[in-house]
Scaffold this motif. Structure first.
Motif, PDB file in Angstrom:
ATOM      1  N   ARG A  87       1.071   9.254   1.955  1.00  0.00           N
ATOM      2  CA  ARG A  87       0.164   8.521   1.077  1.00  0.00           C
ATOM      3  C   ARG A  87       0.743   7.175   0.664  1.00  0.00           C
ATOM      4  N   ASP A 128      -5.042   9.073  -4.644  1.00  0.00           N
ATOM      5  CA  ASP A 128      -4.956   8.024  -3.623  1.00  0.00           C
ATOM      6  C   ASP A 128      -4.100   6.879  -4.178  1.00  0.00           C
ATOM      7  N   ARG A 141      -3.552   4.099  -3.148  1.00  0.00           N
ATOM      8  CA  ARG A 141      -4.144   2.775  -2.988  1.00  0.00           C
ATOM      9  C   ARG A 141      -4.836   2.309  -4.259  1.00  0.00           C
TER      10      ARG A 141
END
Length: 228
Positions: free
Chosen positions: A40, A114, A116
Motif C-alpha cells: 500500500r 488507502d 493515497r
C-alpha cells in the motif's frame, strides 16, 4: 516520499508465535503482515521505507530483501537488543527519513485504509488516522473535532490507528514534552510518541481523519486468527 514501519517490538502478548518470528512477519491472509503495508505504501507513491528493528532483527532483511519486489528501497534502523518505543524509535530513524514529512505505520496492524488519502504535507506537525474504538480500547485515545483538529481530551474520543504523517520538527523539543519519563536519559533514548503528540495537540499542530473501514490491532493470537 519516505515512510517508517515500526517493527521492533517483542510481541510478548503473541507468544509463543513470536518466540521465533517477529510479529510483523506473521502471515495474514497468505503473506506476512508487513507486506500489506509495503504494497500500500508503494501504491501511494512512497519510494523509500525505513523499518525499525530489534527483536529477531535479522529475519527482516532475509524475508524482505532491499524492497525490489515492491519497487521500494528498504533501509533497516536497528535499535539494539531493547526496542526504543515509538518515540525513541522514530527519533532514532530520523537520519534515514530526511527533512521532509514522512508516513509512519505500526507494523502490527492490519487495515484496508488507502495510504493515497494521506496528505503529503500535513497542516501542522502531524496528521493521524483514527478508527472506531475496539473492545480492547473502549475509551479511545484522542478527540477529533469537526474542523479536523485533534485534541488530547474530549467527550468523543477515537482510537489512533497507528497510521500517520509526521514532520521531523515534531521532535524539536522532545525532551521537554516527555519530561522525566523513564528511558529518556538512555543513549539512545527510549520513550513513547504519545506525549509528543499531546503537546503538539495543545499547540494546535495536529490534524486527523476518521477511517470507518476495516482495522485490527494484531496484538493477540486470537485477533490474528480472526483475520483468517
Amino acid at each position: 516520499m519516505k515512510a517508517l514501519i515500526f517493527a521492533a517490538g517483542k510481541g510478548e502478548r503473541m507468544r509463543p508465535l513470536t518466540s521465533t518470528t517477529p510479529k510483523p512477519l506473521l502471515p495474514v491472509r497468505g503473506k506476512p503482515l508487513i507486506e500489506w503495508h509495503l504494497e500500500r505504501l508503494a501504491e501511494a507513491g512512497v519510494d523509500e521505507v525505513v523499518i525499525n528493528t530489534s527483536w529477531l532483527a535479522g529475519q527482516f532483511p532475509l524475508a524482505l530483501g532491499q524492497g525490489d519486489r515492491w519497487g521500494l528501497r528498504l533501509h533497516y534502523s536497528h535499535e539494539g537488543d531493547e526496542p526504543l518505543e515509538t518515540g525513541g524509535g522514530m527519533l532514532h530513524a530520523l537520519p534515514h527519513l530526511g527533512e521532509g514529512a514522512f508516513i509512519a505505520v505500526n507494523g502490527d496492524i492490519w487495515c484496508d485504509y488507502d495510504f493515497r488519502q494521506l496528505p503529503r504535507e500535513p497542516r501542522g506537525l502531524a496528521h493521524l488516522v483514527l478508527v472506531d474504538n475496539p473492545p480492547h480500547n473502549p475509551d479511545g485515545d484522542f478527540a477529533l473535532l469537526g474542523n479536523g483538529q485533534m485534541m488530547a481530551a474530549g467527550e468523543h474520543r477515537l482510537t489512533f490507528s497507528g497510521i500517520g504523517v509526521y514532520r521531523p520538527a515534531l521532535f524539536g523539543n522532545w525532551r521537554s514534552s516527555i519530561g522525566a519519563a523513564a528511558g529518556a536519559e538512555l543513549t539512545p533514548p527510549r520513550f513513547r510518541l504519545a506525549p509528543l503528540l499531546r503537546a503538539a495537540m495543545r499547540a494546535g499542530e495536529v490534524t486527523g481523519e476518521h477511517h470507518a473501514g476495516l482495522w485490527t490491532d494484531v496484538g493477540t493470537p486470537e485477533r490474528l486468527a480472526a483475520l483468517g
